[in-house]
Scaffold this motif. Sequence first.
Motif, PDB file in Angstrom:
ATOM      1  N   SER A   1       1.109  -1.140  -0.056  1.00  5.71           N
ATOM      2  CA  SER A   1      -0.179  -0.152   0.037  1.00  5.71           C
ATOM      3  C   SER A   1       1.128   0.805  -0.161  1.00  5.71           C
ATOM      4  N   LEU A   2       0.780   2.102  -0.147  1.00 10.68           N
ATOM      5  CA  LEU A   2       1.053   3.747  -0.344  1.00 10.68           C
ATOM      6  C   LEU A   2       1.193   4.212   1.065  1.00 10.68           C
ATOM      7  N   TRP A   3       0.793   4.000   1.830  1.00  9.78           N
ATOM      8  CA  TRP A   3       1.448   4.106   3.215  1.00  9.78           C
ATOM      9  C   TRP A   3       2.654   3.561   3.475  1.00  9.78           C
ATOM     10  N   THR A   4       3.248   2.085   3.027  1.00  4.16           N
ATOM     11  CA  THR A   4       3.890   1.603   4.034  1.00  4.16           C
ATOM     12  C   THR A   4       4.727   1.920   3.366  1.00  4.16           C
ATOM     13  N   TRP A   5       5.161   2.556   2.307  1.00  2.18           N
ATOM     14  CA  TRP A   5       7.019   2.833   1.254  1.00  2.18           C
ATOM     15  C   TRP A   5       6.615   4.980   1.787  1.00  2.18           C
ATOM     16  N   GLY A   6       5.612   5.646   1.913  1.00  4.93           N
ATOM     17  CA  GLY A   6       5.605   6.480   2.171  1.00  4.93           C
ATOM     18  C   GLY A   6       6.645   7.528   3.316  1.00  4.93           C
ATOM     19  N   LEU A   7       7.120   8.921   2.349  1.00  6.09           N
ATOM     20  CA  LEU A   7       8.115   9.414   3.156  1.00  6.09           C
ATOM     21  C   LEU A   7       6.671  10.875   3.533  1.00  6.09           C
ATOM     22  N   VAL A   8       7.192  11.076   4.569  1.00  3.10           N
ATOM     23  CA  VAL A   8       5.367  12.539   4.889  1.00  3.10           C
ATOM     24  C   VAL A   8       7.351  13.782   5.386  1.00  3.10           C
ATOM     25  N   GLU A   9       6.827  15.111   4.517  1.00  2.00           N
ATOM     26  CA  GLU A   9       7.541  16.012   4.825  1.00  2.00           C
ATOM     27  C   GLU A   9       6.726  16.640   5.548  1.00  2.00           C
ATOM     28  N   VAL A  10       7.223  17.479   7.066  1.00  2.00           N
ATOM     29  CA  VAL A  10       7.205  18.414   7.936  1.00  2.00           C
ATOM     30  C   VAL A  10       7.236  19.583   8.109  1.00  2.00           C
ATOM     31  N   ALA A  11       6.562  20.687   7.465  1.00  2.00           N
ATOM     32  CA  ALA A  11       6.549  21.645   7.443  1.00  2.00           C
ATOM     33  C   ALA A  11       5.790  22.762   7.946  1.00  2.00           C
ATOM     34  N   SER A  12       4.766  22.236   8.669  1.00  2.00           N
ATOM     35  CA  SER A  12       3.385  23.059   9.472  1.00  2.00           C
ATOM     36  C   SER A  12       3.465  22.510  10.786  1.00  2.00           C
ATOM     37  N   ARG A  13       1.969  22.450  11.365  1.00  2.00           N
ATOM     38  CA  ARG A  13       1.370  22.232  12.524  1.00  2.00           C
ATOM     39  C   ARG A  13       0.459  21.039  11.691  1.00  2.00           C
ATOM     40  N   GLY A  14      -0.957  21.616  11.287  1.00  2.00           N
ATOM     41  CA  GLY A  14      -0.972  20.323  10.491  1.00  2.00           C
ATOM     42  C   GLY A  14      -0.357  19.303   9.338  1.00  2.00           C
ATOM     43  N   ASP A  15       0.690  18.849   9.171  1.00  2.00           N
ATOM     44  CA  ASP A  15       1.501  18.381   9.082  1.00  2.00           C
ATOM     45  C   ASP A  15       1.544  17.182  10.083  1.00  2.00           C
ATOM     46  N   LEU A  16       2.296  17.926  11.608  1.00  2.00           N
ATOM     47  CA  LEU A  16       2.260  17.441  12.102  1.00  2.00           C
ATOM     48  C   LEU A  16       1.416  16.703  13.204  1.00  2.00           C
ATOM     49  N   ASP A  17      -0.272  17.199  12.261  1.00  2.00           N
ATOM     50  CA  ASP A  17      -1.166  16.003  13.253  1.00  2.00           C
ATOM     51  C   ASP A  17      -1.534  15.439  12.691  1.00  2.00           C
ATOM     52  N   MET A  18      -1.280  15.387  10.804  1.00  2.00           N
ATOM     53  CA  MET A  18      -1.391  14.319  10.552  1.00  2.00           C
ATOM     54  C   MET A  18      -0.540  13.322  10.678  1.00  2.00           C
ATOM     55  N   LEU A  19       0.668  13.093  11.176  1.00  2.00           N
ATOM     56  CA  LEU A  19       1.536  11.922  12.265  1.00  2.00           C
ATOM     57  C   LEU A  19       0.550  11.306  12.618  1.00  2.00           C
ATOM     58  N   HIS A  20      -0.906  11.736  13.622  1.00  2.00           N
ATOM     59  CA  HIS A  20      -1.016  10.953  14.606  1.00  2.00           C
ATOM     60  C   HIS A  20      -2.370  10.203  14.272  1.00  2.00           C
ATOM     61  N   THR A  21      -2.618  10.195  12.494  1.00  2.00           N
ATOM     62  CA  THR A  21      -3.866   9.159  11.641  1.00  2.00           C
ATOM     63  C   THR A  21      -3.118   8.092  11.716  1.00  2.00           C
ATOM     64  N   ARG A  22      -4.178   7.234  11.699  1.00  2.00           N
ATOM     65  CA  ARG A  22      -4.372   5.625  11.819  1.00  2.00           C
ATOM     66  C   ARG A  22      -3.287   5.437  10.305  1.00  2.00           C
ATOM     67  N   ARG A  23      -3.593   5.560   9.137  1.00  2.00           N
ATOM     68  CA  ARG A  23      -2.972   5.480   8.088  1.00  2.00           C
ATOM     69  C   ARG A  23      -1.063   6.039   7.784  1.00  2.00           C
ATOM     70  N   LEU A  24      -0.818   6.636   8.696  1.00  2.00           N
ATOM     71  CA  LEU A  24       0.445   7.208   8.486  1.00  2.00           C
ATOM     72  C   LEU A  24       1.573   6.184   9.499  1.00  2.00           C
ATOM     73  N   GLN A  25       1.315   5.623   9.958  1.00  2.00           N
ATOM     74  CA  GLN A  25       1.332   4.259  11.168  1.00  2.00           C
ATOM     75  C   GLN A  25       2.820   3.912  10.699  1.00  2.00           C
ATOM     76  N   HIS A  26       2.689   3.290   9.096  1.00  3.19           N
ATOM     77  CA  HIS A  26       3.145   2.734   8.043  1.00  3.19           C
ATOM     78  C   HIS A  26       4.712   3.293   8.066  1.00  3.19           C
ATOM     79  N   VAL A  27       4.047   4.841   7.595  1.00  2.00           N
ATOM     80  CA  VAL A  27       4.943   6.108   6.807  1.00  2.00           C
ATOM     81  C   VAL A  27       6.398   5.193   7.301  1.00  2.00           C
ATOM     82  N   GLN A  28       7.364   5.527   6.122  1.00  2.00           N
ATOM     83  CA  GLN A  28       8.858   5.095   6.535  1.00  2.00           C
ATOM     84  C   GLN A  28       9.583   6.082   6.733  1.00  2.00           C
ATOM     85  N   GLN A  29      10.050   7.022   6.363  1.00  2.00           N
ATOM     86  CA  GLN A  29      10.716   8.548   5.986  1.00  2.00           C
ATOM     87  C   GLN A  29      10.005   9.911   6.221  1.00  2.00           C
TER      88      GLN A  29
END
Length: 114
Positions: A1-29
């Motif tokens: 799935s997309l989220w098993t290899w995904g890259l997340v860039e954090v540049a704002s409070r909204g991006d930080l909040d996104m890290l708490h979502t369940r679908r990002l539990q498998h992010v690798q970068q």
Amino acid sequence: SLWTWGLVEVASRGDLDMLHTRRLQHVQQIIVEGGQLESLELEELVRAVVRLTRLKYLDLSDNNLSSVEPGLLSEAVMEVEEVDMSNCQLTSQQVETILTAVSGQTKLKTLWLD
């Protein structure tokens, strides 16, 4: 799935909040853009990293991490394979705590400090 290899860039409070979502539990970068988050947000980010058990790469470079609790920071570093903390204004206590922690059992393979 997309989220098993995904890259997340954090540049704002909204991006930080996104890290708490369940679908990002498998992010690798995660790449945190330097200077975009306040010190409390950076501490929250480090707490989130500890919970992201599949994270392999964490780039915190160019962020002032001097106010993040040393034990929390070392706990996060131990759970990731590659961590870039160059130009993060780490305190001597933080560096000592991290180096002591990674001398034991850890996932860490590469650590950039300066």
